[in-house]
Design a protein around this motif. Structure first.
Motif, PDB file in Angstrom:
ATOM      1  N   ASP A  66       0.876  -1.164   0.000  1.00 44.77           N
ATOM      2  CA  ASP A  66       0.000   0.000   0.000  1.00 44.77           C
ATOM      3  C   ASP A  66       0.917   1.217   0.000  1.00 44.77           C
ATOM      4  OD1 ASP A  66      -1.920   1.905   0.250  1.00 44.77           O
ATOM      5  OD2 ASP A  66      -2.544   1.333   2.271  1.00 44.77           O
ATOM      6  N   ILE A  67       1.105   1.807  -1.174  1.00 42.42           N
ATOM      7  CA  ILE A  67       2.044   2.920  -1.311  1.00 42.42           C
ATOM      8  C   ILE A  67       1.325   4.243  -1.523  1.00 42.42           C
ATOM      9  CG2 ILE A  67       3.962   1.512  -2.132  1.00 42.42           C
ATOM     10  CD1 ILE A  67       3.167   2.283  -4.977  1.00 42.42           C
ATOM     11  N   VAL A  68       0.028   4.260  -1.243  1.00 48.58           N
ATOM     12  CA  VAL A  68      -0.765   5.463  -1.487  1.00 48.58           C
ATOM     13  C   VAL A  68      -0.364   6.589  -0.552  1.00 48.58           C
ATOM     14  CG1 VAL A  68      -3.113   6.381  -1.452  1.00 48.58           C
ATOM     15  CG2 VAL A  68      -2.685   4.126  -2.386  1.00 48.58           C
ATOM     16  N   SER A  69      -0.055   6.266   0.694  1.00 50.39           N
ATOM     17  CA  SER A  69       0.202   7.312   1.679  1.00 50.39           C
ATOM     18  C   SER A  69       1.656   7.780   1.718  1.00 50.39           C
ATOM     19  CB  SER A  69      -0.221   6.830   3.063  1.00 50.39           C
ATOM     20  OG  SER A  69       0.524   5.688   3.411  1.00 50.39           O
ATOM     21  N   THR A  70       2.519   7.209   0.918  1.00 53.38           N
ATOM     22  CA  THR A  70       3.927   7.606   0.944  1.00 53.38           C
ATOM     23  C   THR A  70       4.185   8.743  -0.041  1.00 53.38           C
ATOM     24  OG1 THR A  70       6.199   6.850   0.714  1.00 53.38           O
ATOM     25  CG2 THR A  70       4.591   5.857  -0.735  1.00 53.38           C
ATOM     26  N   THR A  71       5.225   9.514   0.235  1.00 57.04           N
ATOM     27  CA  THR A  71       5.593  10.591  -0.689  1.00 57.04           C
ATOM     28  C   THR A  71       6.571  10.105  -1.753  1.00 57.04           C
ATOM     29  OG1 THR A  71       7.369  11.269   0.802  1.00 57.04           O
ATOM     30  CG2 THR A  71       5.241  12.386   1.043  1.00 57.04           C
ATOM     31  N   GLY A  75      10.444   4.782  -4.497  1.00 60.21           N
ATOM     32  CA  GLY A  75      11.526   4.498  -3.560  1.00 60.21           C
ATOM     33  C   GLY A  75      11.165   3.365  -2.614  1.00 60.21           C
ATOM     34  N   VAL A  76       9.915   3.352  -2.153  1.00 62.59           N
ATOM     35  CA  VAL A  76       9.460   2.280  -1.269  1.00 62.59           C
ATOM     36  C   VAL A  76       9.484   0.949  -2.013  1.00 62.59           C
ATOM     37  CG1 VAL A  76       7.453   1.385  -0.026  1.00 62.59           C
ATOM     38  CG2 VAL A  76       8.073   3.794   0.182  1.00 62.59           C
ATOM     39  N   VAL A  77       8.995   0.950  -3.246  1.00 66.29           N
ATOM     40  CA  VAL A  77       8.983  -0.278  -4.048  1.00 66.29           C
ATOM     41  C   VAL A  77      10.412  -0.754  -4.297  1.00 66.29           C
ATOM     42  CG1 VAL A  77       8.407  -1.226  -6.321  1.00 66.29           C
ATOM     43  CG2 VAL A  77       6.754   0.199  -5.112  1.00 66.29           C
ATOM     44  N   ALA A  78      11.314   0.155  -4.597  1.00 63.50           N
ATOM     45  CA  ALA A  78      12.709  -0.219  -4.847  1.00 63.50           C
ATOM     46  C   ALA A  78      13.353  -0.790  -3.589  1.00 63.50           C
ATOM     47  CB  ALA A  78      13.496   0.991  -5.338  1.00 63.50           C
ATOM     48  N   GLU A  79      13.035  -0.227  -2.420  1.00 67.31           N
ATOM     49  CA  GLU A  79      13.596  -0.731  -1.168  1.00 67.31           C
ATOM     50  C   GLU A  79      13.082  -2.134  -0.867  1.00 67.31           C
ATOM     51  OE1 GLU A  79      15.705  -1.336   2.185  1.00 67.31           O
ATOM     52  OE2 GLU A  79      16.010   0.207   0.674  1.00 67.31           O
ATOM     53  N   VAL A  80      11.798  -2.383  -1.092  1.00 68.27           N
ATOM     54  CA  VAL A  80      11.253  -3.719  -0.865  1.00 68.27           C
ATOM     55  C   VAL A  80      11.884  -4.711  -1.834  1.00 68.27           C
ATOM     56  CG1 VAL A  80       9.156  -5.109  -1.005  1.00 68.27           C
ATOM     57  CG2 VAL A  80       9.109  -2.895   0.149  1.00 68.27           C
ATOM     58  N   GLU A  81      12.090  -4.289  -3.077  1.00 64.69           N
ATOM     59  CA  GLU A  81      12.756  -5.165  -4.048  1.00 64.69           C
ATOM     60  C   GLU A  81      14.164  -5.513  -3.583  1.00 64.69           C
ATOM     61  OE1 GLU A  81      13.921  -5.385  -8.787  1.00 64.69           O
ATOM     62  OE2 GLU A  81      13.314  -3.482  -7.920  1.00 64.69           O
TER      63      GLU A  81
END
Length: 118
Positions: A66-71, A75-81
């Protein structure tokens, strides 16, 4: 209040136990060819792939975020990858593909139909 609280507690706990019995056969994973009959060609292919490529080759890891609330959603997706790639035993992970707009299913194995003309 009840006159015999211990009996009430035993009956309630017993009732909950009986109500929970169907949960012991609950399968939470998505079905795959490993659930097919042992004689089926689907199961034989599943077992062959598992023997040849090791455990997990038949069971891809699906991650949803759930990346809706992030700015910084990318970057969040890349970190999880990066976190997944660092895990021992994760081989050949596919790059994530964030979707845009309302929730929709995205898969690398199938393509969505072309949008309809309005």
């Amino acid at each position: 209040m009840t006159k015999v609280p211990a009996l009430t507690a035993v009956l309630v706990i017993g009732g909950l136990g009986v109500a929970a019995l169907p949960a012991r056969d609950l399968a939470l994973a998505l079905p795959n060819n490993g659930t097919s009959g042992v004689e089926s060609t689907q199961r034989q292919a599943f077992d062959t792939i598992a023997r040849a490529f090791g455990p997990g080759a038949n069971a891809p890891l699906v991650v949803t975020l759930d990346i809706v609330s992030t700015t910084d959603p990318l970057g969040v997706v890349a970190e999880v990858e990066r976190m997944i790639r660092r895990r021992p035993g994760s081989s050949r992970p596919r790059s994530p593909r964030p979707t845009v707009g309302p929730t929709r299913v995205s898969s690398s194995r199938c393509r969505s139909a072309a949008p309809r003309a309005r």
